[in-house]
Design an enzyme around this catalytic site. Sequence first.
Site, short mmCIF file in Angstrom:
data_model
loop_
_atom_site.label_atom_id
_atom_site.label_comp_id
_atom_site.label_asym_id
_atom_site.label_seq_id
_atom_site.Cartn_x
_atom_site.Cartn_y
_atom_site.Cartn_z
N PRO A 77 0.77 -1.25 0.00
CA PRO A 77 0.00 0.00 0.00
C PRO A 77 0.81 1.30 0.00
O PRO A 77 0.59 2.17 -0.85
CB PRO A 77 -0.85 -0.11 1.27
CG PRO A 77 -0.89 -1.55 1.63
CD PRO A 77 0.40 -2.13 1.14
N THR A 108 2.05 2.57 -5.34
CA THR A 108 1.99 4.03 -5.52
C THR A 108 2.42 4.67 -4.21
O THR A 108 1.67 4.63 -3.23
CB THR A 108 0.56 4.49 -5.86
OG1 THR A 108 0.11 3.78 -7.01
CG2 THR A 108 0.53 5.98 -6.15
N LYS A 187 2.45 8.95 -12.34
CA LYS A 187 1.24 8.36 -11.75
C LYS A 187 0.53 9.38 -10.85
O LYS A 187 -0.69 9.53 -10.90
CB LYS A 187 1.64 7.11 -10.96
CG LYS A 187 0.65 6.60 -9.96
CD LYS A 187 -0.50 5.84 -10.59
CE LYS A 187 -1.49 5.40 -9.53
NZ LYS A 187 -2.68 4.81 -10.09
N LYS A 262 -5.11 9.30 -0.61
CA LYS A 262 -3.67 9.07 -0.42
C LYS A 262 -2.88 9.61 -1.61
O LYS A 262 -1.93 10.36 -1.44
CB LYS A 262 -3.41 7.55 -0.27
CG LYS A 262 -1.94 7.21 -0.11
CD LYS A 262 -1.65 5.74 -0.35
CE LYS A 262 -1.63 5.40 -1.81
NZ LYS A 262 -0.85 4.24 -2.20
P1 NAD Z 1 -4.34 -3.77 -0.78
O1 NAD Z 1 -4.38 -3.14 0.57
O2 NAD Z 1 -5.54 -4.45 -1.29
O3 NAD Z 1 -3.14 -4.85 -0.84
C1 NAD Z 1 -1.87 -4.64 -0.32
C2 NAD Z 1 -1.32 -5.96 0.17
O4 NAD Z 1 0.00 -5.75 0.67
C3 NAD Z 1 -2.14 -6.56 1.31
O5 NAD Z 1 -2.49 -7.90 1.00
C4 NAD Z 1 -1.20 -6.48 2.51
O6 NAD Z 1 -1.39 -7.52 3.44
C5 NAD Z 1 0.16 -6.55 1.82
N1 NAD Z 1 1.25 -6.01 2.65
C6 NAD Z 1 1.28 -4.87 3.38
N2 NAD Z 1 2.47 -4.74 3.98
C7 NAD Z 1 3.21 -5.82 3.62
C8 NAD Z 1 4.52 -6.26 3.93
N3 NAD Z 1 5.32 -5.55 4.73
N4 NAD Z 1 4.94 -7.43 3.39
C9 NAD Z 1 4.14 -8.15 2.57
N5 NAD Z 1 2.89 -7.80 2.25
C10 NAD Z 1 2.44 -6.64 2.77
O7 NAD Z 1 -3.85 -2.61 -1.76
P2 NAD Z 1 -4.03 -2.59 -3.36
O8 NAD Z 1 -5.33 -2.01 -3.69
O9 NAD Z 1 -3.59 -3.90 -3.92
O10 NAD Z 1 -2.94 -1.46 -3.73
C11 NAD Z 1 -1.55 -1.70 -3.75
C12 NAD Z 1 -0.87 -0.49 -4.32
O11 NAD Z 1 -1.37 -0.26 -5.66
C13 NAD Z 1 -1.14 0.80 -3.54
O12 NAD Z 1 0.02 1.58 -3.49
C14 NAD Z 1 -2.24 1.47 -4.34
O13 NAD Z 1 -2.23 2.88 -4.20
C15 NAD Z 1 -1.87 1.06 -5.76
N6 NAD Z 1 -3.01 1.04 -6.70
C16 NAD Z 1 -4.22 0.55 -6.32
C17 NAD Z 1 -5.28 0.56 -7.22
C18 NAD Z 1 -6.65 0.05 -6.82
O14 NAD Z 1 -7.63 0.32 -7.55
N7 NAD Z 1 -6.79 -0.70 -5.73
C19 NAD Z 1 -5.08 1.05 -8.51
C20 NAD Z 1 -3.83 1.48 -8.89
C21 NAD Z 1 -2.78 1.48 -7.97
#
Ligand code: NAD
Length: 326
Positions: A77, A108, A187, A262
């Site tokens: 995240p 991101t 981004k 964020k």
């Molecule tokens: P999410 O919260 O669904 O998933 C993040 C995962 O990372 C979770 O499963 C969590 O347990 C894991 N995690 C956290 N800390 C960790 C660590 N130290 N070691 C291992 N695993 C760990 O988030 P997401 O929606 O998948 O987003 C991930 C990134 O992508 C973010 O930066 C977000 O801004 C970006 N993003 C998200 C979207 C969207 O629509 N969800 C779109 C584009 C970009």
Amino acid sequence: MSESFDFKKLGFIGLGAMGKPMLVHLANKLPPESRIYVFDVVEVTMNEIFSQFPDKVFRGSSARDVAQQDTIITMVPEGSHVRSVYLDPTNGVCSTDISNKLLIDCSTIDTATSLNVKDHIEKHFPSASFYDSPVSGGVVGAIKGTIAFFLGCAESDPNVERLTHLMGMMGKQVIPCGGPSLGLAAKLSNNYLSGVIAIACSEAFDMGMRSGLDPRTLAKVYAAGTAQNTICDRFCPVPHVYPDAPSSGGYKQGFKVQLMRKDFSLAMDMAKRVGSKNMLGEAGLKTYDGASKDPRCRDLDSRVVYRYLGGNEEWLLEENGSSSAA
Ligand code: NAD
């Protein structure tokens, strides 16, 4: 598949809303001899994947463990998570020898953290290559394999072809943005623009509808005129104008308003740092901050700002009611 690109030993860290579908594409498209070691701090998120790909995807015990592979992708995240994944002295990626490895962070986050991780890797493992490569296209795009990658390097970078090949399995476009951290700068700039458009779009619909216009007519007008944009066309904040928009399904699927908050905040930090004058930024951040704390909006698609700003979501019911009463 190009014979010259060997992704037989891959690591993937962070199997959340985005990471999991990205991993599924890799597991489906990499050759049978490839092995992917995965790690997430929440163990249950991984179980489903192991049963889906029992001969290809395996459990890693930590980020350090996963970093034994040749290529490592991270999708967590925030900056604090990226720091911990890479720099934790006991269990982080950099706590083991990562010489010659290819490391790609798709999260991101702020550019400073990304550059910090890159500097650390360059200092301790000069033969390793670290890239920022955030994505756009949301969870639906990750599932469909249509996301875009904004790659933090020049088009002439020696790894571009290799990276493009790997990311091409998870998405549709890979855009080299010029240099380290510029994928993230691109981004954040993109999400700033998209976030501002969603607010402007919500306000424009609201004032048009309050003046007596049908939102479907307004959508046609915007599409034909100079206001045409993807938020109005495909992610319309007003429900039931575009049936596939998150708003039409109760804003349930899409890009969570907290994530927009964020990214918007990271974009404003970037704007301040580089000295750009973002007149709409403060108002935008205040709006997304308020919406992400509002229980009517929290956890929903960011275009829920239309609800937050007081837009009428019942217009179709009211119209049907008045036409059946007539
Ligand atoms: P999410 O919260 O669904 O998933 C993040 C995962 O990372 C979770 O499963 C969590 O347990 C894991 N995690 C956290 N800390 C960790 C660590 N130290 N070691 C291992 N695993 C760990 O988030 P997401 O929606 O998948 O987003 C991930 C990134 O992508 C973010 O930066 C977000 O801004 C970006 N993003 C998200 C979207 C969207 O629509 N969800 C779109 C584009 C970009």
